[in-house]
Write a protein that holds these residues in place. Sequence first.
Motif, PDB file in Angstrom:
ATOM      1  N   ASN A  31       0.749  -1.767   0.343  1.00 29.19           N
ATOM      2  CA  ASN A  31      -0.412  -0.089  -0.029  1.00 29.19           C
ATOM      3  C   ASN A  31       0.877   0.876   0.224  1.00 29.19           C
ATOM      4  N   VAL A  32       0.294   2.033  -0.958  1.00 29.44           N
ATOM      5  CA  VAL A  32       1.325   3.219  -0.956  1.00 29.44           C
ATOM      6  C   VAL A  32      -0.050   4.616   0.073  1.00 29.44           C
ATOM      7  N   ARG A  33       0.967   5.274   1.020  1.00 27.33           N
ATOM      8  CA  ARG A  33      -0.288   5.844   2.267  1.00 27.33           C
ATOM      9  C   ARG A  33      -0.056   7.879   1.218  1.00 27.33           C
ATOM     10  N   SER A  34      -0.526   8.548   1.616  1.00 26.36           N
ATOM     11  CA  SER A  34      -0.973   9.801   1.397  1.00 26.36           C
ATOM     12  C   SER A  34      -0.248  10.024   2.565  1.00 26.36           C
ATOM     13  N   THR A  38       0.319   4.245   8.873  1.00 23.46           N
ATOM     14  CA  THR A  38      -1.381   3.675   8.714  1.00 23.46           C
ATOM     15  C   THR A  38      -2.505   4.270   8.764  1.00 23.46           C
ATOM     16  N   TYR A  40      -3.182   7.132   7.318  1.00 22.49           N
ATOM     17  CA  TYR A  40      -3.208   8.030   5.739  1.00 22.49           C
ATOM     18  C   TYR A  40      -4.060   7.522   5.177  1.00 22.49           C
ATOM     19  N   SER A  41      -4.685   7.366   3.917  1.00 26.71           N
ATOM     20  CA  SER A  41      -5.579   7.030   2.999  1.00 26.71           C
ATOM     21  C   SER A  41      -4.645   6.402   1.984  1.00 26.71           C
ATOM     22  N   ILE A  42      -5.013   5.426   1.778  1.00 27.05           N
ATOM     23  CA  ILE A  42      -4.506   4.386   0.266  1.00 27.05           C
ATOM     24  C   ILE A  42      -4.686   4.865  -0.851  1.00 27.05           C
ATOM     25  N   LYS A  44      -2.616   4.481  -3.717  1.00 26.02           N
ATOM     26  CA  LYS A  44      -2.959   3.326  -4.745  1.00 26.02           C
ATOM     27  C   LYS A  44      -1.565   1.972  -4.366  1.00 26.02           C
ATOM     28  N   VAL A  45      -1.513   1.078  -5.160  1.00 25.57           N
ATOM     29  CA  VAL A  45      -0.984  -0.653  -4.581  1.00 25.57           C
ATOM     30  C   VAL A  45       0.261  -0.388  -5.295  1.00 25.57           C
ATOM     31  N   GLN A  80       3.275   9.946  -2.075  1.00 30.57           N
ATOM     32  CA  GLN A  80       3.207   9.378  -1.250  1.00 30.57           C
ATOM     33  C   GLN A  80       4.028   8.482  -0.833  1.00 30.57           C
ATOM     34  N   VAL A  82       5.922   4.398   1.751  1.00 29.83           N
ATOM     35  CA  VAL A  82       5.485   3.551   2.097  1.00 29.83           C
ATOM     36  C   VAL A  82       5.958   3.123   2.890  1.00 29.83           C
TER      37      VAL A  82
END
Length: 99
Positions: A31-34, A38, A40-42, A44-45, A80, A82
């Motif tokens: 998961n790539v978060r903003s 954890t 923070y919103s995802i 993209k993956v 972005q 990780v």
Amino acid sequence: MSEKSEAGQAQSLAAESGFQTFPVAPGYRVNVRSGPGTSYSIVKVLPYDSYVSIRCQGPGTTVSGPYGTTNIWDCIGNGQFVSDAYVHTGTDGYVATRC
């Protein structure tokens, strides 16, 4: 696009960025978060067998993954992040400037 070609494209884009690139743990879609945590919103993956370019690193939520337990988060693009627990940097510490 197949997952293999997505991974190859991701590796090429990472290499062109001018930042040092590192592989994501094999067998994981990360998961790539903003932001660096954890909560923070995802956004993209990442596909299997991805590589990421680390622009900077900073502290955030502690995460356990295939490369240990850490609170270091890697910024791989604008907004972005990780967890470094899923990126093979070869060390438990920082490998890039702090964000």
